[in-house]
Design a protein around this motif. Structure first.
Motif, short mmCIF file in Angstrom:
data_model
loop_
_atom_site.label_atom_id
_atom_site.label_comp_id
_atom_site.label_asym_id
_atom_site.label_seq_id
_atom_site.Cartn_x
_atom_site.Cartn_y
_atom_site.Cartn_z
N VAL A 1 -10.14 -7.50 18.82
CA VAL A 1 -9.62 -9.47 19.64
C VAL A 1 -8.62 -10.04 18.37
N ASP A 2 -8.62 -10.77 18.73
CA ASP A 2 -7.47 -11.79 17.70
C ASP A 2 -7.50 -12.13 17.18
N ASP A 3 -8.14 -12.74 16.88
CA ASP A 3 -8.79 -13.87 15.93
C ASP A 3 -9.55 -13.05 14.59
N PRO A 4 -9.45 -13.23 13.26
CA PRO A 4 -10.48 -12.28 12.77
C PRO A 4 -12.01 -13.31 12.62
N VAL A 5 -12.95 -12.28 12.43
CA VAL A 5 -14.17 -12.71 11.43
C VAL A 5 -14.50 -13.51 10.34
N SER A 6 -13.27 -13.04 9.91
CA SER A 6 -13.05 -13.72 8.32
C SER A 6 -11.89 -13.59 7.38
N GLN A 7 -11.12 -14.51 7.04
CA GLN A 7 -10.35 -14.06 6.33
C GLN A 7 -10.65 -13.37 4.81
N GLU A 8 -9.21 -12.06 4.31
CA GLU A 8 -9.99 -11.29 3.20
C GLU A 8 -8.30 -11.14 2.73
N PRO A 9 -7.65 -11.74 2.27
CA PRO A 9 -6.83 -12.18 1.31
C PRO A 9 -6.85 -10.96 -0.10
N TYR A 10 -6.22 -9.94 -0.19
CA TYR A 10 -5.90 -9.22 -1.46
C TYR A 10 -5.24 -9.77 -2.70
N ALA A 11 -5.60 -9.97 -3.69
CA ALA A 11 -5.27 -10.01 -4.96
C ALA A 11 -4.99 -9.35 -5.64
N TYR B 1 -7.14 -14.22 -10.91
CA TYR B 1 -6.82 -13.17 -8.95
C TYR B 1 -5.40 -13.67 -8.94
N SER B 2 -4.29 -13.25 -8.52
CA SER B 2 -3.08 -13.08 -8.81
C SER B 2 -2.99 -13.79 -7.53
N ASP B 3 -1.77 -14.16 -7.00
CA ASP B 3 -1.76 -14.56 -5.34
C ASP B 3 -2.05 -14.10 -4.61
N ALA B 4 -2.18 -14.39 -3.75
CA ALA B 4 -2.47 -13.35 -2.08
C ALA B 4 -1.43 -12.23 -2.27
N TYR B 5 -1.45 -11.23 -1.72
CA TYR B 5 -0.11 -10.39 -1.47
C TYR B 5 0.01 -10.20 0.34
N TYR B 6 -2.39 -9.50 0.76
CA TYR B 6 -2.28 -9.61 1.86
C TYR B 6 -2.61 -9.72 2.93
N GLN C 1 -11.29 -2.71 -20.84
CA GLN C 1 -10.91 -1.29 -20.78
C GLN C 1 -10.29 -0.69 -19.53
N VAL C 2 -10.01 -1.77 -18.38
CA VAL C 2 -8.77 -2.25 -17.61
C VAL C 2 -7.78 -3.52 -17.28
N ASP C 3 -6.53 -3.20 -17.54
CA ASP C 3 -5.80 -4.56 -17.57
C ASP C 3 -5.75 -4.99 -16.13
N VAL C 4 -5.79 -4.66 -15.12
CA VAL C 4 -5.54 -5.31 -14.05
C VAL C 4 -6.40 -4.51 -12.89
N LEU C 5 -7.25 -4.68 -12.16
CA LEU C 5 -7.46 -4.04 -10.72
C LEU C 5 -6.34 -3.97 -9.53
N MET C 6 -6.23 -2.93 -9.19
CA MET C 6 -5.29 -3.40 -7.39
C MET C 6 -5.42 -2.41 -6.09
N ALA C 7 -5.10 -2.82 -5.25
CA ALA C 7 -5.48 -1.67 -3.94
C ALA C 7 -6.72 -2.36 -3.05
N ALA C 8 -6.28 -3.08 -2.26
CA ALA C 8 -7.81 -3.79 -1.51
C ALA C 8 -8.61 -4.80 -2.35
N GLN C 9 -8.96 -5.48 -3.05
CA GLN C 9 -8.87 -6.10 -4.22
C GLN C 9 -9.19 -7.67 -3.27
N VAL C 10 -10.55 -7.71 -2.82
CA VAL C 10 -10.17 -9.30 -1.75
C VAL C 10 -10.95 -10.44 -3.13
#
Length: 186
Positions: free
Chosen positions: A119-129, A23-28, A3-12
């Motif tokens: 703080v400077d370093d992230p607790v965990s990375q969450e690349p969006y795709a 998943y696409s390549d990470a863009y954010y 029913q949906v071709d793609v999901l976008m906007a803050a998809q980790v």
């Protein structure tokens, strides 16, 4: 279901879903981040040892803190809250020394300058795709080529500046492919 071709906007890009979706390549470069009161001496996550950290129950922030503590062996007292507003109120009232949640959610919730900072370093990375149906290779290729076109043409920088207070798109986020061409993919 198709029913949906793609999901976008803050998809980790969650590795545990790789066998269900493409998943696409990470863009954010999303991340779970630690926010502390402005003026707090903590600049890296290690400075939070022996302190109290607030999380919202059942969120990726809670999971990120548990993983971070297991990975590092640091000891912190984790305080659980029902909402991000409650956790941030606890930070303001000094009930906790830090709050962990999505960088985007925390940035949107605390907009007044001089109140809190990361703080400077992230607790965990969450690349969006971008997410699409499993094995829809043609759609994944089209999305990846489109992302490449947006970076090469400078449009990704324009989009990023318009949505992130004039910030420059990270040069190393989406490495450019060779021979991408000058025309938008179709």
């Amino acid at each position: 279901s198709g029913q949906v071709d793609v999901l976008m906007a803050a998809q980790v890009h969650r590795r545990d879903l790789d066998n269900q979706v493409e998943y696409s390549d990470a863009y954010y470069p999303g991340a779970q981040m630690m926010m502390v009161r402005d003026g707090d001496g903590a600049t890296v996550l290690g400075h939070m040892a022996g302190r109290k950290v607030g999380v919202v129950i059942g969120t990726p922030g809670e999971t990120a803190v548990a993983d971070w503590l297991a990975r590092t062996g640091l000891q912190v007292t984790v305080m659980q809250y029902l909402t991000l507003d409650q956790a941030l109120a606890a930070l303001r009232s000094q009930e906790v020394d830090g709050v962990v949640d999505s960088r985007l959610k925390l940035s949107a919730a605390v907009t007044d300058p001089g109140v809190a900072r990361f703080v400077d370093d992230p607790v965990s990375q969450e690349p969006y795709a971008v997410v699409m149906r499993r094995q829809d290779i043609n759609m994944r290729e089209l999305v990846n080529r489109t992302l490449q076109f947006l970076v090469k043409s400078g449009k990704m920088t324009d989009i990023y500046k318009a949505n992130f207070n004039g910030a420059k798109y990270p040069d190393d986020m989406l490495p450019e492919w060779s021979n991408i061409g000058d025309d938008a993919p179709k």
